[in-house]
Design a protein around this motif. Structure first.
Motif, mmCIF file in Angstrom:
data_model
loop_
_atom_site.group_PDB
_atom_site.id
_atom_site.type_symbol
_atom_site.label_atom_id
_atom_site.label_comp_id
_atom_site.label_asym_id
_atom_site.label_seq_id
_atom_site.Cartn_x
_atom_site.Cartn_y
_atom_site.Cartn_z
ATOM 1 N N ASP A 34 -27.367 -49.851 16.851
ATOM 2 C CA ASP A 34 -28.534 -50.451 16.215
ATOM 3 C C ASP A 34 -28.791 -49.753 14.883
ATOM 4 N N ASP A 36 -29.197 -48.589 10.984
ATOM 5 C CA ASP A 36 -28.323 -48.602 9.809
ATOM 6 C C ASP A 36 -26.848 -48.552 10.185
ATOM 7 N N GLN A 39 -25.789 -51.994 11.003
ATOM 8 C CA GLN A 39 -25.823 -52.763 9.756
ATOM 9 C C GLN A 39 -24.543 -52.542 8.943
ATOM 10 N N THR A 40 -24.070 -51.290 8.873
ATOM 11 C CA THR A 40 -22.863 -51.005 8.100
ATOM 12 C C THR A 40 -21.660 -51.727 8.677
ATOM 13 N N TYR A 42 -21.733 -54.450 10.504
ATOM 14 C CA TYR A 42 -21.955 -55.885 10.317
ATOM 15 C C TYR A 42 -21.665 -56.318 8.890
ATOM 16 N N GLN A 43 -22.224 -55.583 7.914
ATOM 17 C CA GLN A 43 -22.046 -55.977 6.517
ATOM 18 C C GLN A 43 -20.574 -55.898 6.105
ATOM 19 N N MET A 60 -27.213 -61.220 3.596
ATOM 20 C CA MET A 60 -28.588 -60.714 3.497
ATOM 21 C C MET A 60 -29.334 -61.481 2.417
ATOM 22 N N THR A 71 -26.206 -53.172 0.213
ATOM 23 C CA THR A 71 -26.272 -53.700 1.573
ATOM 24 C C THR A 71 -25.674 -52.761 2.612
#
Length: 247
Positions: A34, A36, A39-40, A42-43, A60, A71
């Motif tokens: 979950d 950051d 996010q890394t 995923y991006q 985003m 991002t």
């Protein structure tokens, strides 16, 4: 050479002892599910598989998208994988390389620390153990739970080593090395520019001829260090401004 290599080998042995399952299958693990960290992943995966632009992400800020530099999409890694493998690159591969870049960074960290200790003429066998020990103690291990581009343990020791090499012989080649090193790191995360600027400022304070010196002798170290920060900053700003829709 073999003395510096022994620091890398010892650090590698420590990593394999604690993290060998991840090295055997780096794409099967995520360090954070979950925040950051997620996010890394995923991006980066989204950019490699779906984005049509190298520097703009559509994952985003819908419907406008966002610059990849803001991002967490790891611009350098994502675009290398995108260029080599295209949209056929699997999520497994992106995650594997994200993890490996972090996991291999302690090897370079131990090497740079050894080189720093060697410069101060510390006995090599002590320097090796100290380099590995300090690498194991660094606070950047906490970044493995998120902020992956900031989890490169070698970043700051490499900056210190480059600045010390420059202080030994302030020439164009060593200044260019430092600028290129900072540009490469800043391509992963812009914070590295700030880190290097602080260290370069400290180096300037120690090299600036405060008394009984000509303006020329004062100007040269100031210009050398300033360019090592300014050149990568300007290059990155040009890339960002030329690829962003934001005025």
């Amino acid at each position: 050479f073999w003395k510096g290599l022994s620091a890398v080998v010892m650090m590698g042995a420590v990593l394999l002892f604690f993290l060998s399952p991840i090295f055997r299958s780096p794409g099967d693990f995520i360090f954070s599910s979950d925040g950051d960290g997620l996010q890394t992943y995923y991006q980066s995966v989204y950019h490699v598989k779906y984005d049509t632009s190298s520097f703009h992400q559509q994952s985003m800020n819908a419907p406008f998208g966002e610059s990849i530099f803001f991002t967490g999409g790891q611009p350098l890694l994502s675009n290398v994988l995108k260029g080599l493998l295209g949209s056929n690159c699997s999520s497994y591969t992106v995650i594997a390389w994200t993890n490996l870049l972090m996991l291999l960074s302690p090897l370079l960290c131990a090497l740079f620390l050894y080189l720093l200790f060697n410069r101060f003429r510390i006995p090599w066998y002590y320097a090796v153990f100290a380099a590995v020990g300090i690498t194991m103690l660094t606070q950047q291990w906490d970044r493995f739970l998120g902020h992956y581009p900031l989890a490169y343990l070698y970043a700051v020791p490499g900056m210190l080593w480059g600045l010390m090499r420059w202080s030994d012989k302030p020439d164009v080649a060593r200044s260019a090395w430092n600028a290129a090193y900072v540009f490469l790191l800043a391509s992963f995360h812009l914070y590295y520019l700030f880190f290097f600027a602080v260290l370069a400022g400290a180096m300037w304070c120690s090299h600036f001829p405060w008394r009984n010196a000509t303006w020329r002798s004062r100007f040269k170290p100031t210009l050398d260090l300033a360019l090592q920060v300014i050149i990568p900053f300007v290059l990155l700003q040009l890339i960002i401004s030329s690829t962003s829709d934001v005025v």
